[in-house]
Scaffold this motif. Structure first.
Motif, short mmCIF file in Angstrom:
data_model
loop_
_atom_site.label_atom_id
_atom_site.label_comp_id
_atom_site.label_asym_id
_atom_site.label_seq_id
_atom_site.Cartn_x
_atom_site.Cartn_y
_atom_site.Cartn_z
N GLU A 117 -0.58 -10.53 -14.75
CA GLU A 117 -1.62 -9.45 -14.47
C GLU A 117 -2.19 -10.65 -15.22
OE1 GLU A 117 -2.71 -8.01 -12.15
OE2 GLU A 117 -2.40 -5.81 -12.03
N ASN A 159 -8.66 -10.75 -9.42
CA ASN A 159 -8.00 -11.48 -9.70
C ASN A 159 -7.15 -12.85 -9.29
OD1 ASN A 159 -6.26 -8.60 -8.47
ND2 ASN A 159 -7.65 -8.63 -7.52
N GLU A 165 0.90 -1.06 -0.32
CA GLU A 165 -0.04 0.50 -0.09
C GLU A 165 0.94 1.58 -0.15
OE1 GLU A 165 -2.86 -0.07 3.24
OE2 GLU A 165 -3.97 -2.07 2.44
N SER A 216 -0.95 -11.92 -10.31
CA SER A 216 -1.72 -10.37 -10.27
C SER A 216 -1.03 -10.08 -9.46
CB SER A 216 -3.53 -10.69 -9.40
OG SER A 216 -4.12 -12.15 -10.20
N THR A 217 -0.94 -8.65 -9.67
CA THR A 217 0.09 -7.72 -8.64
C THR A 217 -1.53 -7.28 -7.23
OG1 THR A 217 -1.84 -5.82 -10.05
CG2 THR A 217 0.45 -6.27 -10.64
N LYS A 277 -4.29 -4.96 -7.74
CA LYS A 277 -3.60 -3.59 -7.52
C LYS A 277 -5.47 -3.54 -9.07
CE LYS A 277 -1.50 -2.70 -5.27
NZ LYS A 277 -1.31 -2.23 -3.31
N PRO A 296 3.00 -0.86 -10.23
CA PRO A 296 1.63 -2.18 -10.62
C PRO A 296 1.79 -2.20 -12.14
CG PRO A 296 0.63 -1.35 -9.91
CD PRO A 296 1.77 -0.38 -9.17
N SER A 297 2.29 -1.28 -12.89
CA SER A 297 1.89 -1.12 -14.41
C SER A 297 2.74 -1.49 -15.47
CB SER A 297 1.18 0.09 -14.89
OG SER A 297 2.57 0.76 -14.78
N GLY A 327 -3.95 -11.97 -4.63
CA GLY A 327 -5.14 -11.12 -4.71
C GLY A 327 -6.34 -12.16 -4.86
N TYR A 379 7.42 -3.91 -0.78
CA TYR A 379 7.81 -2.32 -1.94
C TYR A 379 9.36 -1.89 -1.65
CZ TYR A 379 3.49 -0.60 -4.33
OH TYR A 379 2.78 -0.90 -4.74
#
Lengths: 301, 478
Positions: free
Chosen positions: A175, A210, A52, A203-204, A206, A112-113, A240, A86
């Motif tokens: 993802e 998920n 987060e 998945s992330t 996010k 996450p992108s 996720g 992170y």
């Protein structure tokens, strides 16, 4: 540049029977001794995760304490496999977990992108490993994949893998919620496995969709076929939305019946989750005592 | 022991089974005229379950007379919307008692509880639900667009592979259309039909609208030969179907037959292979292969043959054979010793004729009738296992080189109930489907059933359709 990867054969996937098979596996009835074994396994295979924007040193240290000893005072409850954070919190996690078996996993490559220049992704990875990460959870460039630039996706995985070398275990996040079809999930799985992913991950956490049961199944099939082709065992991570013991047990069944019991091991199977652990502990207590504990008996991290 | 070996997960519901069952005639339970009873057993452990009445010709006559009286007195005169209420009521009652009926079906027939729970019983309820809706809309079911008449008294004979579901397939459209019924369940699996009779009684249908007579082939013959029956609907073997057709010739009675099959499941090299393997497994091992539309002949494109055999060999090892009452059982018990003997005889012929047998490696339970998931390679089209219906978990694998050859081989059978096609190409799927002489063709799936969809055969697989609007036409005077 040739867009699609010419050397990796295309594998057809059809949603109807895939979902039917997934649904039938999800109906396995896991009771008594098997349920206990499954809960124990799910804890041992867990990447306890916090990803987060508000993550802080305090939060990470709290999570690490829980990762090592999920239920203080209850002997026989194992530690989780890893803590996932992170990159700039890796050092703190590493310090907090010192002397334990729990590994530090770090998301990287512009999570996450994944929409950054390759040089930045590699630097991101290098920073996480230098800070002590044992495992790297990278993301693929879904935009490139969907526009047909499979070579770009493939080459980036190869490059990140080269940075990891022997220092870190590489998980590649597909993802799947953004890939649009099971067939694309299968294709991305095959690309990632051929490019050197140690583990492929759903998945992330996010995006809207998920990990799902059919998605895990189609990824298991890719891992199984890769093992058949090369003799190498690669791993699966579902992440996720896995919140309940029932869901976790279903994923164990999928792995058990598609890849075989030798995959039911933290080296080859992971569940990425943040709140699942609390439900597993609650179900464990139910098996032991016959009663559900109040939620406040489970320590919050 | 594997680290995640599934613990026993037995279904815990225990349905009430009476010591002895009479015949359900004219809304009540009656003792058989000959006072003869036979035992129905649990094929998974060979234990006795109940004594069931053997109906004589006189009992069948009483049932037909009750059905005729109910037809004239109540059912044909009733407002269609009111008839619909009764049929809806049956659907709801089946749903309410679904778990009990599922357990009963598994006890009496040997099929895995997951199948009776998730398929047989819900689909049976769905058929009553679907046809109830048609009862007051029948003028839309016929081509002429005018309100059609029912036929009268229908004799319905159902098999042992899907006992309650086949009863539902037959009863629901017949009742919705305004007919009355004498139903004869199979000798080895009468219990759910008798439970359904009790449900129908509790639903307060007028007496005689549905009658249930149990017994062996003699009972069935008496029903077929009864002069006051307007229609016979039979699901069962082609052999018995032919006898019925001969017996009814020239009598003016209507007839529908749903008989055997030897369906081709065609796998092209470009198929979604993991799903095709699931389709092959579902096609032949669902309900221990006791399925008239089972995909019992696998036709594989030659270039994919090796891959399919490797994957299928691996896959059948993961099937869980054992106690049908365990929720994790994939393959339950063979329905009867007689059927088990027939399967063994045909498998023996396959070995004798030179085919290669591949089987699931597992321990069979000490009691009861069980047969492991099996398939044959090196099968020639002339082998008995490639031509005769085995009605067990035994698949014959053959190859083809071109689509034309696949179609020719698929059609090279006197049967024509179902077929399956597996290819990633939609155009090829549709083109091949159009060439197959089969009542149902499944594309990239298998064994899909729905009340809205017609089901029935070509040639020696029978005639007439069950399900959908087509199923109504079999119970209405044109």
């Amino acid at each position: 540049m040739l867009a699609t990867h010419p050397l990796i054969p295309y594998v057809a996937v059809d949603a109807v029977m895939l979902e039917a098979r997934a649904a039938s596996l999800a109906k396995r009835s896991i009771k008594t001794t098997t349920k206990r074994a499954g809960i124990d396994l799910a804890i041992r295979c867990m990447d306890l995760t916090t990803l987060e924007g508000r993550d802080s040193e305090g939060k990470v240290r709290s999570l690490c304490a829980k990762a090592m000893t999920p239920r203080p005072g209850w002997p026989g409850v194992p530690s989780v496999a890893a803590v996932c954070v992170y990159p700039n919190l890796v050092a703190i996690a590493k310090d907090a977990l010192l002397g334990s078996t729990v590994k530090v996993a770090s998301v990287a490559t512009s999570f996450p992108s994944g929409l950054a220049d390759l040089s930045i992704k590699l630097a991101d990875t290098e920073q996480a490993i230098s800070a002590g990460a044992d495992e790297i959870d990278m993301v693929i460039d879904r935009g490139a994949f969907l526009s047909g630039y499979e070579r770009k996706v493939f080459d980036e995985i190869v490059a990140v893998k080269a940075v990891c070398g022997d220092r870190a275990h590489l998980k590649v996040i597909l993802e799947t919620g953004e890939l649009g079809s099971y067939e694309n999930t299968r294709r991305a799985s095959d690309l990632a496995l051929e490019a050197g992913a140690d583990t492929i991950k759903t998945s992330t956490g996010k995006v809207g969709t998920n990990a799902t049961v059919p998605t895990a199944l189609v990824m298991c099939e890719a891992i199984r076929d890769f093992a058949r082709r090369t003799g190498e065992r690669r791993g699966l991570k579902v992440a996720g939305g896995v919140k309940t013991t029932k869901q976790a047990l279903t994923y164990l069944v999928i792995v058990n019946e598609t890849l075989g019991p030798q995959w039911l091991d933290p080296d080859l199977f992971r569940i990425g989750a943040s709140t699942l652990l609390d439900d597993l502990l609650m179900q464990l207590e139910k098996l032991d005592t016959g009663n559900y504990a109040g939620v406040d008996y489970i320590p919050k991290d | 022991m594997a680290i995640f070996e599934y613990a026993a997960a037995p279904e815990s519901v225990r349905p009430k089974i009476r010591e002895q069952y009479g015949l359900f005639i004219d809304g009540g339970w009656a003792a058989p005229e000959g006072a003869e009873y036979f035992s129905t057993i649990n094929p998974a452990n060979e234990e006795h379950l109940a004594q069931v009445a053997q109906a004589t010709a006189a009992d069948v006559d009483a049932a037909v007379r009750a059905a005729r009286k109910a037809y004239d007195k109540y059912w044909r005169k009733m407002k269609p919307a009111d008839r619909a209420k009764y049929v809806y009521r049956i659907a709801r009652a089946i749903t309410e008692r679904a778990r009990e009926l599922a357990v009963l079906e598994t006890l009496d027939g040997g099929k895995p509880i997951k199948e009776s729970r998730d398929f047989d019983i819900p689909t049976a309820a769905a058929h009553f639900q679907y046809y109830a809706g048609w009862a007051d809309k029948l003028e839309w079911a016929m081509r002429a667009g005018q309100a059609p008449d029912p036929l009268g008294v229908c004799g319905q004979i159902v098999p042992w592979n899907f006992p309650l579901l086949m009863a539902a397939w037959k009863l629901a459209p017949a009742l919705a259309c305004g007919n009355t019924v004498v139903l004869k369940p199979a000798e080895t699996t009468p219990l759910t039909a008798l439970a359904l009779a009790q449900i129908i009684r509790e639903c307060d249908l007028p007496p005689g609208v549905v009658n249930v007579v149990t017994g062996d082939g003699r009972t069935g013959a008496a029903l077929v030969e009864h002069p006051d029956v307007d229609k016979i609907a039979f699901t069962g073997s082609t052999e018995v179907g032919k006898i019925i057709a001969r017996s009814l010739a020239g009598t003016g009675k209507r007839l529908t037959l749903e008989l055997g099959g030897k369906a081709a499941n065609i796998v092209f090299a470009d198929a979604p292979m993991d799903q095709a393997i699931e389709g092959i497994v579902n096609g032949i091992y669902f309900n221990q292969g006791h399925v008239c539309c089972a995909g019992s002949r696998l036709l594989v494109e030659e270039r994919a043959h090796e891959e399919v055999i490797v994957r299928l060999t691996e896959r059948i090892q993961t099937l869980r054979l054992g106690d049908p009452m365990d929720k994790n059982t994939d393959i339950g018990a063979i329905n009867s010793r007689e059927q088990l003997d027939r399967i063994k005889e045909l498998v023996g012929s396959g070995i004798d004729q030179g085919a290669t047998l591949v089987q699931q490696q597992c321990e069979l339970p000490g009691k009861g009738f069980f047969f492991p998931a099996s398939f044959f390679t090196n099968v020639q089209t002339s082998h008995r296992i490639a031509r005769e219906e085995i009605f067990g978990p035994v698949l014959a694998v053959m190859t083809f080189r071109t689509a034309d050859e696949a179609i020719e081989k698929a059609n090279n059978t006197p049967y024509g109930l179902s077929a399956g096609i597996w290819t990633d190409k939609g155009s090829k799927n549709m083109w091949v489907a159009g060439q197959l002489r089969a009542g149902v063709v499944w594309c990239n799936t298998f064994n899909q059933f729905d009340p809205t969809s017609p089901f029935g055969g070509f040639r020696e697989s029978g005639f007439g359709r069950e399900g959908g609007v087509h199923g109504l036409r079999e119970y209405l005077a044109h």
